[in-house]
Design a protein around this motif. Structure first.
Motif, PDB file in Angstrom:
ATOM      1  N   THR A  83       0.827  -1.190   0.000  1.00 25.28           N
ATOM      2  CA  THR A  83       0.000   0.000   0.000  1.00 25.28           C
ATOM      3  C   THR A  83       0.869   1.251   0.000  1.00 25.28           C
ATOM      4  O   THR A  83       1.730   1.417   0.839  1.00 25.28           O
ATOM      5  N   LEU A  84       0.636   2.086  -0.992  1.00 26.01           N
ATOM      6  CA  LEU A  84       1.448   3.297  -1.112  1.00 26.01           C
ATOM      7  C   LEU A  84       0.528   4.475  -1.321  1.00 26.01           C
ATOM      8  O   LEU A  84      -0.624   4.323  -1.710  1.00 26.01           O
ATOM      9  N   PHE A  85       1.084   5.644  -1.027  1.00 30.23           N
ATOM     10  CA  PHE A  85       0.339   6.847  -1.377  1.00 30.23           C
ATOM     11  C   PHE A  85       0.771   7.283  -2.769  1.00 30.23           C
ATOM     12  O   PHE A  85       1.876   7.008  -3.215  1.00 30.23           O
ATOM     13  N   GLN A  86      -0.158   7.958  -3.474  1.00 37.33           N
ATOM     14  CA  GLN A  86       0.117   8.377  -4.838  1.00 37.33           C
ATOM     15  C   GLN A  86       0.809   9.735  -4.871  1.00 37.33           C
ATOM     16  O   GLN A  86       0.813  10.463  -3.886  1.00 37.33           O
ATOM     17  N   TRP A 126       4.065  12.375  -6.624  1.00 39.65           N
ATOM     18  CA  TRP A 126       5.508  12.471  -6.413  1.00 39.65           C
ATOM     19  C   TRP A 126       5.937  13.820  -5.857  1.00 39.65           C
ATOM     20  O   TRP A 126       7.016  13.964  -5.320  1.00 39.65           O
ATOM     21  N   LEU A 128       4.704  15.589  -3.229  1.00 39.60           N
ATOM     22  CA  LEU A 128       4.795  15.607  -1.771  1.00 39.60           C
ATOM     23  C   LEU A 128       6.054  14.889  -1.280  1.00 39.60           C
ATOM     24  O   LEU A 128       6.829  15.458  -0.512  1.00 39.60           O
ATOM     25  N   PRO A 129       6.289  13.626  -1.705  1.00 42.79           N
ATOM     26  CA  PRO A 129       7.495  12.947  -1.209  1.00 42.79           C
ATOM     27  C   PRO A 129       8.776  13.686  -1.565  1.00 42.79           C
ATOM     28  O   PRO A 129       9.700  13.733  -0.751  1.00 42.79           O
ATOM     29  N   LEU A 146       9.249  16.302   0.837  1.00 43.81           N
ATOM     30  CA  LEU A 146       9.594  15.782   2.165  1.00 43.81           C
ATOM     31  C   LEU A 146      11.062  15.395   2.286  1.00 43.81           C
ATOM     32  O   LEU A 146      11.667  15.549   3.345  1.00 43.81           O
ATOM     33  N   VAL A 147      11.658  14.859   1.216  1.00 39.48           N
ATOM     34  CA  VAL A 147      13.085  14.496   1.308  1.00 39.48           C
ATOM     35  C   VAL A 147      13.999  15.684   1.049  1.00 39.48           C
ATOM     36  O   VAL A 147      15.179  15.636   1.349  1.00 39.48           O
ATOM     37  N   PRO A 154      14.526  18.749   2.386  1.00 38.54           N
ATOM     38  CA  PRO A 154      15.376  19.362   3.435  1.00 38.54           C
ATOM     39  C   PRO A 154      16.607  18.521   3.735  1.00 38.54           C
ATOM     40  O   PRO A 154      17.729  19.046   3.803  1.00 38.54           O
TER      41      PRO A 154
END
Lengths: 276, 293
Positions: B5-8, B10, B12-13, B16-17, B19
């Motif tokens: 199960t993953l969130f859709q 690209w 947002l992620p 998030l990485v 910083p």
């Protein structure tokens, strides 16, 4: 099975306890004694309760030209908190992205983070100093903290923790209409609370105990951490006020030791489970 | 470790990485790259510019017997600290693992030195062993023993090894105790039935089962001794007397920050980086830490 107490084991452990406690007790006892007597080599293990007044003295005024100890304690505390909280926040975010999403260059991003494991400040003193001065970060509080915040270890740890979260939990959250950020905040963070607490202890101690980094990037006395301050004090050649130095040492030791002892349950679990 | 199960999406992620990546680039990769570059240049005598000199800084470095001595000294120092800190910790863990009253209290009283800064360990041992004011050092000198780490290289080496390993015992103790507790009681029982006691049981049953912990700790202790003891050594001896306690990190700091030899110091940094990369590779190779995403 024998019922007699195991005297040998107790003796060994007590020896260990004394080996650790003796130097700290000595510094505490010495802090209450007369500086001239210490100078003559007459330090003793008996504290003089009348000498405790040195503590408010160094806290409020410092000694031998140092900043007041309360100020150095604040700088150390600020540094330890900024590093611990900063590392946890950015590591949680990047581990979350790596575990729960698929995005271009995910693997590359992970390896770039991983590489930081191999480049501690000690191995790149000069060039990091050069970058810091180009960015005008020398002698600033952000300069003391921000460069230490990137963390491969913390990211690896959270990746492991998040990977162990069952798919069903994610599925259920999605069914309830929780978006990715909602899921992170309401579910993932609460279930990782014990790991976060453990990591906080380790990182707080790491931040508090920094020496080389602040020595490099902060030369103004106003930014002296307590560890930097105390090493400066013993470097003073003449007229060292030994009792003030020792009182400052006790105050420097206390906060990280209290954090470790108070949170030892999480700390031990976090250390032995996460760092292997 | 692949998740179903993953969130859709690209954006947002990536946000998030970002910083973490930014900090890594600015404060890790960029300076590391600069170190490699500086290590192949030489400042002209007037400090007006630098010229590319290839690997000559490295050749100079390894042709310098002082540098080679510092490497050897660092190795001896690292192994001495690791051996001392691990032996004492193992002994304490073995007895702390027995059925004893007050085990929890002992454990607390044995783990707190983890929180002591390396530089603070130096301060604590200074008050124990200083020849003029130390609790033990002063009586030693008065008794006519030649103890003075300001003058004698051997004394200084002894002191920095002592202070550095003292601080590391707690860390090792925690891991040894956890390792011992994970050995099933049935294994120990079976060994007891077979008549293995004391030293023999330790050597044939317990130590082999602890060997993963030992290997892990050896790597951690070597890295600690090589890099984290800067504060201890700098506060106690600044690498002296002479160069008796000068480790590689002390030398990088002295050459770079105090003697301002940018090229030479950078070449040393690059050598250190290669060292850390080698250690990390060994660690991951033999400990099987999963690094797949």
């Amino acid at each position: 099975m024998k019922n007699r107490p195991d005297y040998v084991a107790h003796a060994c452990l007590l020896l260990g306890v004394v080996l650790f406690a003796l130097p700290v007790w000595l510094v505490f006892a010495g802090s209450t004694q007369d500086s001239n007597a210490i100078e003559r080599g007459e330090i003793s293990l008996m504290p003089h309760l009348g000498g405790l007044g040195i503590y408010p003295d160094v806290l409020l005024h410092g000694s031998m030209g140092s900043a007041p100890v309360w100020h150095m304690l604040m700088v150390s505390f600020g540094m330890a908190m900024a590093i611990a909280v900063g590392k946890i926040v950015i590591s949680v975010l990047s581990a979350y992205a790596v575990v729960f999403f698929r995005f271009p260059f995910r693997r590359t991003a992970f390896w770039v983070i991983f590489i930081t494991l191999m480049l501690p400040p000690e191995v790149r003193i000069i060039p990091t100093y050069a970058v810091m001065s180009q960015m005008h970060l020398i002698n600033t509080f952000p300069g003391m903290t921000v460069p230490l915040i990137a963390s491969a270890t913390a990211t690896l740890l959270f990746r492991q923790v998040f990977a162990a979260v069952p798919d069903e939990l994610v599925e259920a959250a999605r069914m309830d209409g929780a978006g990715p950020l909602r899921f992170l905040w309401d579910i993932l963070l609460p279930v990782s609370a014990a790991n976060i607490a453990a990591l906080f202890v380790i990182l707080f101690v790491y931040g508090w105990n920094q020496y080389l980094w602040p020595l490099l990037v902060a030369t103004t006395p106003g930014l002296d951490t307590i560890v930097i301050g105390i090493v400066k004090m013993i470097g003073v050649e003449t007229q060292t006020q030994w009792n003030a130095v020792m009182a400052t040492a006790v105050l420097a030791l206390l906060p990280p030791v209290v954090v470790v002892v108070a949170m030892q349950r999480w700390f031990i679990a976090g250390l032995t489970e996460g760092d292997k | 470790m692949e998740r179903r199960t993953l969130f859709q999406g690209w954006k947002l992620p990536v946000a998030l990485v970002l910083p973490q990546l930014l900090l890594t680039f600015v404060f890790f990769l960029w300076p590391a790259g600069q170190a490699v570059w500086y290590s192949m240049t030489q400042q002209d005598p007037f400090g007006l510019g630098s010229v590319f000199v290839g690997l000559s800084n490295f050749r100079e470095l390894f042709a310098d017997p002082l540098y080679v001595h510092t490497i050897l000294r660092t190795l001896v120092f690292c192994f001495a600290v690791s051996a001392l800190a691990m032996t004492v910790a193992l002994a304490l863990a073995l007895v702390a693992n027995r059925e004893l009253r007050g085990r929890a209290i002992y454990r607390t009283l044995l783990i707190w030195p983890y929180a002591v800064a390396p530089a603070m360990a130096a301060i604590l041992w200074l008050f124990m062993l200083d020849p003029e004011i130390g609790l033990l050092g002063h009586p030693l000198v008065k008794a006519g023993l030649p103890w003075d780490y300001h003058v004698s290289g051997l004394d200084a080496q002894f002191l920095v090894v002592l202070a550095s390993s003292w601080k590391q015992i707690s860390y090792n103790f925690i891991f040894f105790l956890a390792g011992l507790q994970s050995i099933p009681q049935s294994v120990i029982e079976a060994a007891r039935m077979d008549g293995a006691r004391g030293w023999r049981r330790l050597r044939t049953i317990i130590l082999p089962l602890l060997s993963p912990t030992m290997f892990f700790l050896l790597v951690v202790n070597l890295v600690y001794a090589a890099f984290d003891t800067f504060g201890t050594i700098w506060a106690l001896t600044e690498g002296g007397p002479g160069k008796a306690t000068e480790t590689l990190v002390i030398k990088v700091y002295r050459d770079g920050m105090i003697n301002q030899d940018i090229g030479g110091s950078s070449a040393q940094s690059v050598v250190l980086m290669l060292g850390v990369i080698a250690i990390t590779a060994v660690q991951f190779r033999f400990m099987g830490r999963r690094t797949k995403t």
